[in-house]
Design a protein around this motif. Sequence first.
Motif, PDB file in Angstrom:
ATOM      1  N   ASP A   1      28.833 -20.831   4.812  1.00 52.89           N
ATOM      2  CA  ASP A   1      28.413 -21.065   3.422  1.00 52.89           C
ATOM      3  C   ASP A   1      27.317 -20.077   3.040  1.00 52.89           C
ATOM      4  OD1 ASP A   1      30.003 -23.485   3.076  1.00 52.89           O
ATOM      5  OD2 ASP A   1      28.648 -24.350   4.564  1.00 52.89           O
ATOM      6  N   ILE A   2      26.468 -19.776   4.021  1.00 49.79           N
ATOM      7  CA  ILE A   2      25.356 -18.845   3.781  1.00 49.79           C
ATOM      8  C   ILE A   2      25.333 -17.843   4.936  1.00 49.79           C
ATOM      9  CG2 ILE A   2      22.819 -18.624   3.656  1.00 49.79           C
ATOM     10  CD1 ILE A   2      22.702 -21.451   2.551  1.00 49.79           C
ATOM     11  N   ILE A   3      25.019 -16.581   4.608  1.00 51.89           N
ATOM     12  CA  ILE A   3      24.926 -15.573   5.663  1.00 51.89           C
ATOM     13  C   ILE A   3      23.508 -15.002   5.694  1.00 51.89           C
ATOM     14  CG2 ILE A   3      25.690 -13.258   6.344  1.00 51.89           C
ATOM     15  CD1 ILE A   3      28.470 -14.138   5.258  1.00 51.89           C
ATOM     16  N   LEU A   4      22.923 -14.998   6.869  1.00 50.57           N
ATOM     17  CA  LEU A   4      21.628 -14.336   7.033  1.00 50.57           C
ATOM     18  C   LEU A   4      21.936 -12.937   7.544  1.00 50.57           C
ATOM     19  CD1 LEU A   4      19.421 -17.054   8.827  1.00 50.57           C
ATOM     20  CD2 LEU A   4      19.891 -16.750   6.392  1.00 50.57           C
ATOM     21  N   ARG A   5      21.650 -11.928   6.695  1.00 42.70           N
ATOM     22  CA  ARG A   5      21.947 -10.548   7.084  1.00 42.70           C
ATOM     23  C   ARG A   5      20.675  -9.967   7.689  1.00 42.70           C
ATOM     24  NH1 ARG A   5      24.622  -6.192   3.272  1.00 42.70           N
ATOM     25  NH2 ARG A   5      22.697  -6.556   2.130  1.00 42.70           N
ATOM     26  N   LEU A   6      20.715  -9.832   9.004  1.00 40.59           N
ATOM     27  CA  LEU A   6      19.493  -9.505   9.735  1.00 40.59           C
ATOM     28  C   LEU A   6      19.452  -8.037  10.153  1.00 40.59           C
ATOM     29  CD1 LEU A   6      17.109 -11.195  10.869  1.00 40.59           C
ATOM     30  CD2 LEU A   6      18.350 -11.322  13.022  1.00 40.59           C
ATOM     31  N   ALA A   7      18.287  -7.401   9.952  1.00 38.56           N
ATOM     32  CA  ALA A   7      18.106  -6.027  10.452  1.00 38.56           C
ATOM     33  C   ALA A   7      16.625  -5.771  10.669  1.00 38.56           C
ATOM     34  CB  ALA A   7      18.667  -5.026   9.451  1.00 38.56           C
ATOM     35  N   GLU A   8      16.345  -4.986  11.697  1.00 37.84           N
ATOM     36  CA  GLU A   8      14.959  -4.554  11.909  1.00 37.84           C
ATOM     37  C   GLU A   8      14.614  -3.549  10.822  1.00 37.84           C
ATOM     38  OE1 GLU A   8      13.733  -2.994  15.884  1.00 37.84           O
ATOM     39  OE2 GLU A   8      15.623  -3.948  16.482  1.00 37.84           O
ATOM     40  N   SER A   9      13.321  -3.422  10.538  1.00 36.33           N
ATOM     41  CA  SER A   9      12.876  -2.458   9.541  1.00 36.33           C
ATOM     42  C   SER A   9      13.469  -1.076   9.859  1.00 36.33           C
ATOM     43  CB  SER A   9      11.346  -2.417   9.575  1.00 36.33           C
ATOM     44  OG  SER A   9      10.877  -1.234   9.013  1.00 36.33           O
ATOM     45  N   GLY A  10      14.017  -0.428   8.868  1.00 35.71           N
ATOM     46  CA  GLY A  10      14.546   0.926   9.045  1.00 35.71           C
ATOM     47  C   GLY A  10      15.994   0.981   9.504  1.00 35.71           C
ATOM     48  N   LYS A  11      16.536  -0.137   9.984  1.00 40.92           N
ATOM     49  CA  LYS A  11      17.937  -0.126  10.425  1.00 40.92           C
ATOM     50  C   LYS A  11      18.833  -0.672   9.319  1.00 40.92           C
ATOM     51  CE  LYS A  11      17.397   0.520  15.154  1.00 40.92           C
ATOM     52  NZ  LYS A  11      17.048  -0.255  16.310  1.00 40.92           N
ATOM     53  N   SER A  12      20.124  -0.321   9.426  1.00 40.15           N
ATOM     54  CA  SER A  12      21.003  -0.720   8.324  1.00 40.15           C
ATOM     55  C   SER A  12      21.535  -2.143   8.515  1.00 40.15           C
ATOM     56  CB  SER A  12      22.177   0.252   8.223  1.00 40.15           C
ATOM     57  OG  SER A  12      22.923   0.166   9.409  1.00 40.15           O
ATOM     58  N   ARG A  13      21.867  -2.787   7.389  1.00 39.47           N
ATOM     59  CA  ARG A  13      22.428  -4.134   7.438  1.00 39.47           C
ATOM     60  C   ARG A  13      23.941  -4.053   7.402  1.00 39.47           C
ATOM     61  NH1 ARG A  13      18.194  -7.287   6.362  1.00 39.47           N
ATOM     62  NH2 ARG A  13      16.579  -6.355   5.085  1.00 39.47           N
TER      63      ARG A  13
ATOM     64  N   ARG B   1      26.976 -24.454   6.781  1.00 43.28           N
ATOM     65  CA  ARG B   1      27.156 -23.430   7.832  1.00 43.28           C
ATOM     66  C   ARG B   1      26.390 -22.163   7.496  1.00 43.28           C
ATOM     67  NH1 ARG B   1      30.754 -24.426  11.801  1.00 43.28           N
ATOM     68  NH2 ARG B   1      31.060 -22.397  12.755  1.00 43.28           N
ATOM     69  N   VAL B   2      25.504 -21.777   8.388  1.00 39.88           N
ATOM     70  CA  VAL B   2      24.714 -20.564   8.177  1.00 39.88           C
ATOM     71  C   VAL B   2      24.985 -19.606   9.334  1.00 39.88           C
ATOM     72  CG1 VAL B   2      22.389 -19.626   7.872  1.00 39.88           C
ATOM     73  CG2 VAL B   2      22.901 -21.938   7.073  1.00 39.88           C
ATOM     74  N   ALA B   3      25.574 -18.443   9.035  1.00 45.62           N
ATOM     75  CA  ALA B   3      25.873 -17.469  10.096  1.00 45.62           C
ATOM     76  C   ALA B   3      24.786 -16.401  10.117  1.00 45.62           C
ATOM     77  CB  ALA B   3      27.228 -16.829   9.846  1.00 45.62           C
ATOM     78  N   ILE B   4      24.340 -16.067  11.329  1.00 47.42           N
ATOM     79  CA  ILE B   4      23.374 -14.971  11.468  1.00 47.42           C
ATOM     80  C   ILE B   4      24.161 -13.732  11.878  1.00 47.42           C
ATOM     81  CG2 ILE B   4      21.227 -14.214  12.525  1.00 47.42           C
ATOM     82  CD1 ILE B   4      20.709 -17.081  13.381  1.00 47.42           C
ATOM     83  N   ILE B   5      24.110 -12.709  11.016  1.00 44.56           N
ATOM     84  CA  ILE B   5      24.904 -11.510  11.228  1.00 44.56           C
ATOM     85  C   ILE B   5      23.963 -10.309  11.344  1.00 44.56           C
ATOM     86  CG2 ILE B   5      26.654  -9.997  10.142  1.00 44.56           C
ATOM     87  CD1 ILE B   5      27.921 -12.604  10.686  1.00 44.56           C
ATOM     88  N   GLY B   6      24.259  -9.411  12.255  1.00 46.15           N
ATOM     89  CA  GLY B   6      23.435  -8.205  12.361  1.00 46.15           C
ATOM     90  C   GLY B   6      23.883  -7.366  13.548  1.00 46.15           C
ATOM     91  N   GLU B   7      23.350  -6.154  13.629  1.00 41.15           N
ATOM     92  CA  GLU B   7      23.712  -5.273  14.742  1.00 41.15           C
ATOM     93  C   GLU B   7      23.162  -5.831  16.062  1.00 41.15           C
ATOM     94  OE1 GLU B   7      22.290  -1.367  13.826  1.00 41.15           O
ATOM     95  OE2 GLU B   7      23.951  -0.983  12.436  1.00 41.15           O
ATOM     96  N   PRO B   8      23.687  -5.347  17.187  1.00 38.06           N
ATOM     97  CA  PRO B   8      23.143  -5.793  18.472  1.00 38.06           C
ATOM     98  C   PRO B   8      21.644  -5.514  18.521  1.00 38.06           C
ATOM     99  CG  PRO B   8      25.109  -4.473  18.801  1.00 38.06           C
ATOM    100  CD  PRO B   8      24.792  -4.386  17.350  1.00 38.06           C
TER     101      PRO B   8
END
Length: 431
Positions: free
Chosen positions: A296-308, A217-224
């Motif tokens: 099981d794994i989290i992809l912590r996604l953010a655009e350059s300059g934005k916080s994770r 299971r891989v969750a993609i997490i990040g701001e809108p």
Amino acid sequence: MTSTIAAQSTPVGRGAIAIIRLSGPDSEKILKSCFKPLSGKKMTASHLTLGTLEAGEIKDRAMAVLFKAPISYTGEDMAEIHVHGSQEIATKTLQFLLKNGARLAESGEFTRRAFLSGKIGLNEAEAVGDLINARSTAQINAAYSALSGATSEEIRGIYAGLLDVISSFDAAVDYPEEDVEEMLESEALEKIKELKVRLIRLARSYEEGAKIKSGIRVAIIGEPNAGKSSLMNRLLGRDRAIVTAVPGTTRDTLEETFEHKGMLFVLVDTAGLHETSDVVESEGIRRARAELDSADIILRLAESGKSRPDITGKLIIDVSSKSDIAKGDGLNVSSVSGEGIEELKDLMFETASSGQVYGGGVVLTSERSYSLTLRALSSIKDAIDEMERASLVDLSIIYLKEAARFVGDIIGASAGEDTLNAIFSKFCVGK
Ligand code: GDP
């Protein structure tokens, strides 16, 4: 006297060829009653030979192979006849074999004979069943690992280790010379503890195996608007998640599977994590947070300059999205240009593999083997407790014998008729 069994091993219906198998002492005789090599050709064991089949009123140009015991799947004399795949030919051939001394095989009887003649362990027989029933690359690979020697070798090793300790204890009880016994005890305790560790690793390999089967299971997490839905679509190679420039579009979690290097991944797109007064969106965010626990794994996604998002404690991969616009830290990916996508898949594969306890392909796949491993583990813990608490060798021998019986049952060292029936009845006829 063992009977000779016969069955059609390929599916019933029309195909290019059909294969009919024989196993048992009369295999060669029965084969030769209907199959003759073409003139100038000779049948050599384990070699496929071209010839003529004459089974009652039908004739066919066919191929046949004879296996001599013990060099065969079942460990007995065996034969295979490859006929042209009209069901009529296959049926007539089988009927001829049945008239000439063979009886129809029961479900899984070939594999059952392979087990009874010591060719394969019970766990390997189950793996054969898993291979036949496999529906994804991941399942095939897990079943193959269970079938290939490493898993059985480990189980047999633990079994032999237990028997070894038990016999040294038995000897000590028979010849109770004080110091010999004491030395044996401390030595044995070490060995038992080592066996316990191996059993724990074996049990964990099942938990991993189950994960391999159901997917990592891989969750993609990040701001809108971080690009989660776009990344999901890009990883899947097709549009599944809705992509818009309006923040808060993904209000629920979405999941889809894809394979990379034979490993199955369950990709989960989540609602963007942020403060909101929208009721539906809040529920999506609550689910996204819950997903953090089950992934099981989290992809912590953010655009350059934005916080994770601030999460810890999991296998986390930091990803910078929209690298076509600007580069950031972590792995740079772009769902538009495709930059970093293959690297991300490789990284997910490596991250999933790195947590595995066994590198050498030891995987327990059957529920039965797993529950026996847990029972063996509990008995071995009792044995250790007895020895450490009161040095009660007699009592710990009882627990060790129990543990050995459970481990023996995994490979079928002492499996009863009921267990065998339960396992082999799930097979198809002809396997
Ligand atoms: P989510 O809210 O995190 O799921 O983000 P979306 O995937 O819906 O994307 C938000 C916006 O960013 C959309 O307008 C996308 O077209 C855009 N976007 C997403 N990924 C990329 C990318 O890699 N490059 C560029 N240039 N735009 C992107």
